[in-house]
Design a protein around this motif. Sequence first.
Motif, PDB file in Angstrom:
ATOM      1  N   UNK A 236       0.868  -1.180   0.000  1.00  0.00           N
ATOM      2  CA  UNK A 236       0.000   0.000   0.000  1.00  0.00           C
ATOM      3  C   UNK A 236       0.897   1.219   0.000  1.00  0.00           C
ATOM      4  N   UNK A 237       0.703   2.074  -0.989  1.00  0.00           N
ATOM      5  CA  UNK A 237       1.530   3.266  -1.140  1.00  0.00           C
ATOM      6  C   UNK A 237       0.647   4.498  -1.259  1.00  0.00           C
ATOM      7  N   UNK A 238       1.192   5.620  -0.839  1.00  0.00           N
ATOM      8  CA  UNK A 238       0.477   6.873  -1.057  1.00  0.00           C
ATOM      9  C   UNK A 238       0.361   7.137  -2.552  1.00  0.00           C
ATOM     10  N   UNK A 239      -0.782   7.694  -2.948  1.00  0.00           N
ATOM     11  CA  UNK A 239      -1.047   7.934  -4.365  1.00  0.00           C
ATOM     12  C   UNK A 239      -1.762   9.257  -4.533  1.00  0.00           C
ATOM     13  N   UNK A 240      -1.536   9.884  -5.666  1.00  0.00           N
ATOM     14  CA  UNK A 240      -2.227  11.131  -5.987  1.00  0.00           C
ATOM     15  C   UNK A 240      -3.563  10.808  -6.646  1.00  0.00           C
ATOM     16  N   UNK A 241      -4.637  11.220  -6.010  1.00  0.00           N
ATOM     17  CA  UNK A 241      -5.966  11.093  -6.579  1.00  0.00           C
ATOM     18  C   UNK A 241      -6.295  12.376  -7.344  1.00  0.00           C
ATOM     19  N   UNK A 242      -6.837  12.199  -8.556  1.00  0.00           N
ATOM     20  CA  UNK A 242      -7.076  13.349  -9.433  1.00  0.00           C
ATOM     21  C   UNK A 242      -8.563  13.510  -9.730  1.00  0.00           C
ATOM     22  N   UNK A 243      -9.131  14.593  -9.230  1.00  0.00           N
ATOM     23  CA  UNK A 243     -10.500  14.965  -9.567  1.00  0.00           C
ATOM     24  C   UNK A 243     -10.447  15.937 -10.736  1.00  0.00           C
ATOM     25  N   UNK A 244     -11.300  15.706 -11.731  1.00  0.00           N
ATOM     26  CA  UNK A 244     -11.334  16.555 -12.918  1.00  0.00           C
ATOM     27  C   UNK A 244     -12.461  17.575 -12.755  1.00  0.00           C
ATOM     28  N   UNK A 245     -12.155  18.841 -13.006  1.00  0.00           N
ATOM     29  CA  UNK A 245     -13.109  19.930 -12.818  1.00  0.00           C
ATOM     30  C   UNK A 245     -13.115  20.802 -14.066  1.00  0.00           C
ATOM     31  N   UNK A 246     -14.297  21.208 -14.495  1.00  0.00           N
ATOM     32  CA  UNK A 246     -14.432  22.146 -15.602  1.00  0.00           C
ATOM     33  C   UNK A 246     -15.686  22.989 -15.414  1.00  0.00           C
ATOM     34  N   UNK A 247     -15.734  24.158 -16.056  1.00  0.00           N
ATOM     35  CA  UNK A 247     -16.817  25.112 -15.818  1.00  0.00           C
ATOM     36  C   UNK A 247     -17.449  25.583 -17.122  1.00  0.00           C
ATOM     37  N   UNK A 248     -18.719  25.924 -17.017  1.00  0.00           N
ATOM     38  CA  UNK A 248     -19.417  26.759 -17.991  1.00  0.00           C
ATOM     39  C   UNK A 248     -19.949  27.941 -17.200  1.00  0.00           C
ATOM     40  N   UNK A 249     -19.349  29.095 -17.401  1.00  0.00           N
ATOM     41  CA  UNK A 249     -19.671  30.239 -16.570  1.00  0.00           C
ATOM     42  C   UNK A 249     -21.026  30.833 -16.940  1.00  0.00           C
ATOM     43  N   UNK A 250     -21.720  31.293 -15.904  1.00  0.00           N
ATOM     44  CA  UNK A 250     -22.996  31.947 -16.078  1.00  0.00           C
ATOM     45  C   UNK A 250     -22.911  33.400 -15.664  1.00  0.00           C
ATOM     46  N   UNK A 251     -24.059  33.996 -15.390  1.00  0.00           N
ATOM     47  CA  UNK A 251     -24.096  35.409 -15.042  1.00  0.00           C
ATOM     48  C   UNK A 251     -23.778  35.660 -13.574  1.00  0.00           C
ATOM     49  N   UNK A 252     -23.668  34.580 -12.786  1.00  0.00           N
ATOM     50  CA  UNK A 252     -23.308  34.741 -11.378  1.00  0.00           C
ATOM     51  C   UNK A 252     -22.357  33.615 -10.990  1.00  0.00           C
ATOM     52  N   UNK A 253     -21.757  33.750  -9.808  1.00  0.00           N
ATOM     53  CA  UNK A 253     -20.878  32.711  -9.288  1.00  0.00           C
ATOM     54  C   UNK A 253     -21.636  31.679  -8.456  1.00  0.00           C
ATOM     55  N   UNK A 254     -22.942  31.868  -8.294  1.00  0.00           N
ATOM     56  CA  UNK A 254     -23.728  30.788  -7.715  1.00  0.00           C
ATOM     57  C   UNK A 254     -23.614  29.609  -8.675  1.00  0.00           C
ATOM     58  N   UNK A 255     -23.268  28.448  -8.148  1.00  0.00           N
ATOM     59  CA  UNK A 255     -22.788  27.353  -8.998  1.00  0.00           C
ATOM     60  C   UNK A 255     -23.578  26.078  -8.757  1.00  0.00           C
ATOM     61  N   UNK A 256     -23.967  25.437  -9.866  1.00  0.00           N
ATOM     62  CA  UNK A 256     -24.591  24.116  -9.838  1.00  0.00           C
ATOM     63  C   UNK A 256     -23.508  23.100 -10.181  1.00  0.00           C
ATOM     64  N   UNK A 257     -23.283  22.165  -9.291  1.00  0.00           N
ATOM     65  CA  UNK A 257     -22.224  21.166  -9.461  1.00  0.00           C
ATOM     66  C   UNK A 257     -22.830  19.855  -9.982  1.00  0.00           C
ATOM     67  N   UNK A 258     -22.238  19.309 -11.036  1.00  0.00           N
ATOM     68  CA  UNK A 258     -22.678  18.038 -11.620  1.00  0.00           C
ATOM     69  C   UNK A 258     -21.539  17.045 -11.438  1.00  0.00           C
ATOM     70  N   UNK A 259     -21.804  15.901 -10.825  1.00  0.00           N
ATOM     71  CA  UNK A 259     -20.741  15.073 -10.254  1.00  0.00           C
ATOM     72  C   UNK A 259     -20.925  13.588 -10.543  1.00  0.00           C
ATOM     73  N   UNK A 260     -19.804  12.879 -10.680  1.00  0.00           N
ATOM     74  CA  UNK A 260     -19.738  11.420 -10.605  1.00  0.00           C
ATOM     75  C   UNK A 260     -18.307  11.056 -10.227  1.00  0.00           C
ATOM     76  N   UNK A 261     -17.894   9.797 -10.464  1.00  0.00           N
ATOM     77  CA  UNK A 261     -16.495   9.425 -10.253  1.00  0.00           C
ATOM     78  C   UNK A 261     -16.044   8.543 -11.402  1.00  0.00           C
ATOM     79  N   UNK A 262     -14.771   8.717 -11.803  1.00  0.00           N
ATOM     80  CA  UNK A 262     -14.243   7.999 -12.963  1.00  0.00           C
ATOM     81  C   UNK A 262     -13.428   6.775 -12.579  1.00  0.00           C
ATOM     82  N   UNK A 263     -13.088   6.609 -11.310  1.00  0.00           N
ATOM     83  CA  UNK A 263     -12.289   5.449 -10.920  1.00  0.00           C
ATOM     84  C   UNK A 263     -13.175   4.211 -10.804  1.00  0.00           C
ATOM     85  N   UNK A 264     -12.540   3.055 -10.878  1.00  0.00           N
ATOM     86  CA  UNK A 264     -13.253   1.787 -10.756  1.00  0.00           C
ATOM     87  C   UNK A 264     -12.288   0.757 -10.189  1.00  0.00           C
ATOM     88  N   UNK A 265     -12.816  -0.418  -9.831  1.00  0.00           N
ATOM     89  CA  UNK A 265     -11.939  -1.471  -9.314  1.00  0.00           C
ATOM     90  C   UNK A 265     -11.647  -2.530 -10.367  1.00  0.00           C
TER      91      UNK A 265
END
Length: 481
Positions: A236-265
Motif C-alpha cells: 500500500x503506497x500513497x497515491x495522488x488522486x485526481x478529480x477533474x473539474x471544468x466550468x461553464x460560466x454563467x451570469x453569477x458565481x452561484x454554482x450548480x455542481x454536476x458530479x460522478x467518479x471515474x475510478x473503478x476497481x
Amino acid sequence: MPSEERIFGWIEDLVGIGYRRTGTPEGEAAAAYVKCQFEALGLEDVHYETATSWNWQFTSHGLSLDGEAIDSYPTAHSFVTPDEPSTFSTGPNGLTAEIVDVGRGTSLNMALQDVEGKIVLFDLKFLLPPVGFAAFMEFLWDPGLTIVEPSFFVGNPFITSYEGFAEAAMEAGAVGFVGVLADYFDSNKYHNEFYRRTEVDIPGVWVTRKEGARMRELMAASEGTPTATLELHGSREEAEARTVVGFLHGQSKDTIMVQSHHDSVFYGAVEDGSGTAAVLAQAQYFASQPPESREKTLMFTTFDSHYTGYQSHRKFVRKYVIDKETPYNIVANVTLEHIGKQGLTGDDGELVITDQPEIRAIIENLGPTLKLKLIDSVIRHDLRRTAILQGHVICPLGLMPTDAGFMCAAGVPTASLIAGPNYLYDIADTLDKVHREDLVPVTKTFVELIEAIDETPSVLIGVPIVPGLLSDLLFDFLAED
C-alpha cells in the motif's frame, strides 16, 4: 442532446482503459480522458484537484485448509500498517494457524470461540436492501409495481457487516480471516471499498458461498484441529488522486455542481463509467447552449478515490464549501451514478441479468417546486423503477450511500441518482450490464432539473437541513486535518 451511441461510446472508452484504480497508470489515464473530453466540449478552466490517497494492490495470494486448496480473492485494504505506506507479506510459507468458524463474526461469537492467534471464518452480510429505504420514499414511478419481487428484500453490496467484523476480529486477537460472501452470487471477485477508512492490519480473503460451505464441511470432517494457511503479499503506497473539474460560466458565481467518479476497481462499466458518461452528456448539452442562457455557473466534476477513502471528496468539500477558498458558491449538487441492468442471483448462485433497469433512487432535498419538476420529468421520460427519497432525512442521518454524501452532509441541496446492482464491485461489471435504453432519458431528466435549478433563486433551491445532525460523514470529515 447527445445520442445513446455517443454516451455509450464514452463508457466504452473508459472500460477500454482497464482497471481504473486510484494511483495506477490506468487511473491516471481515466482522469486524463475526462479532462480531454471536458476541453473538447468547450468547458473552461479545466483542471485537476488533487488529494493524497492510497494505492493498495496485491501481488499474490492463496488459501488452503488442511492442505486442500481453496479458491479465494484478497480482501482489499487489508493487512496494512495503519496510517503508513507498507509492504505486506505472510512470509514465504504463508500464515498457518487454527481456523475457527465465527458465523456472522460478532464480538460475542469471537469471544465465545476465543479467536486469539487464530484465523476466523465468517459470513459477510449485505445489510441494506432496497426495502430499507421504503420509509423515506416520497414518490415511486413503477407502473405495474415491478419492484415488488424477491430482489427488493436483498441487500446491495454497498453497506455490509465488514467494518464491524474487522474491528471486532482485530480487538479479539485474530491473525487473519476468510470472509464467506454469503449474500453474493457465485463469484469471489468482490473488491470492497476502504470502509470508513478502517485500518485492517490482518490479512483476509473472500470466498464464494459454495466454497465457504465446502470449507465448513472440511472443518467438520477434520480428524484434529482444522488448520488453514493464508497467503497475501502486496503493498500500500500513497497515491495522488485526481478529480477533474471544468466550468461553464454563467451570469453569477452561484454554482450548480454536476458530479460522478471515474475510478473503478475492475472494468467499471456501470460503476462508474455510466456515471462519468452521464456527466459528459450534461456537459455536451449545456456547452451547446449560449452562455447568456445561464443565470448560474455550471461546474462539472468526476472524482477519484471512491474506493480508497474518499480523500478527494473530503478535500474538495473543505475547499469549496466549508472554507470557501474559491469564488464559486455551490448552491446545488447533481450526482449521477449507475445506469445499469438489474442483477439477480439464480437458483444455482449464478449471476442473472435482466433487461429491466436496476431499482434506483433519486435522493434529494430540493424545495417543493423543484421536487415537483423532478417528478414530472421522471414520469415524462419514463424512468421506470425509480423512487424519489427524502434526502433531508437520509443525509443528516449519515445514510447517504452515494458519491454526493459529503456535499449533502455539508448542507448543499442535492439530487443524487443511485442504484445498487449486485455486480458493482465485481469483475462482472462489463459493458453488457449498462442499461443503454436509459442513457438518453436520464440525460433529459437531469437537463430539465438543472435548467429548473438555474431558474430558481438560490435560497429556494433546497430544504434547509442542519449539517452534521447525527451525521458521521460530516463528523469524520471535519475531524480530518
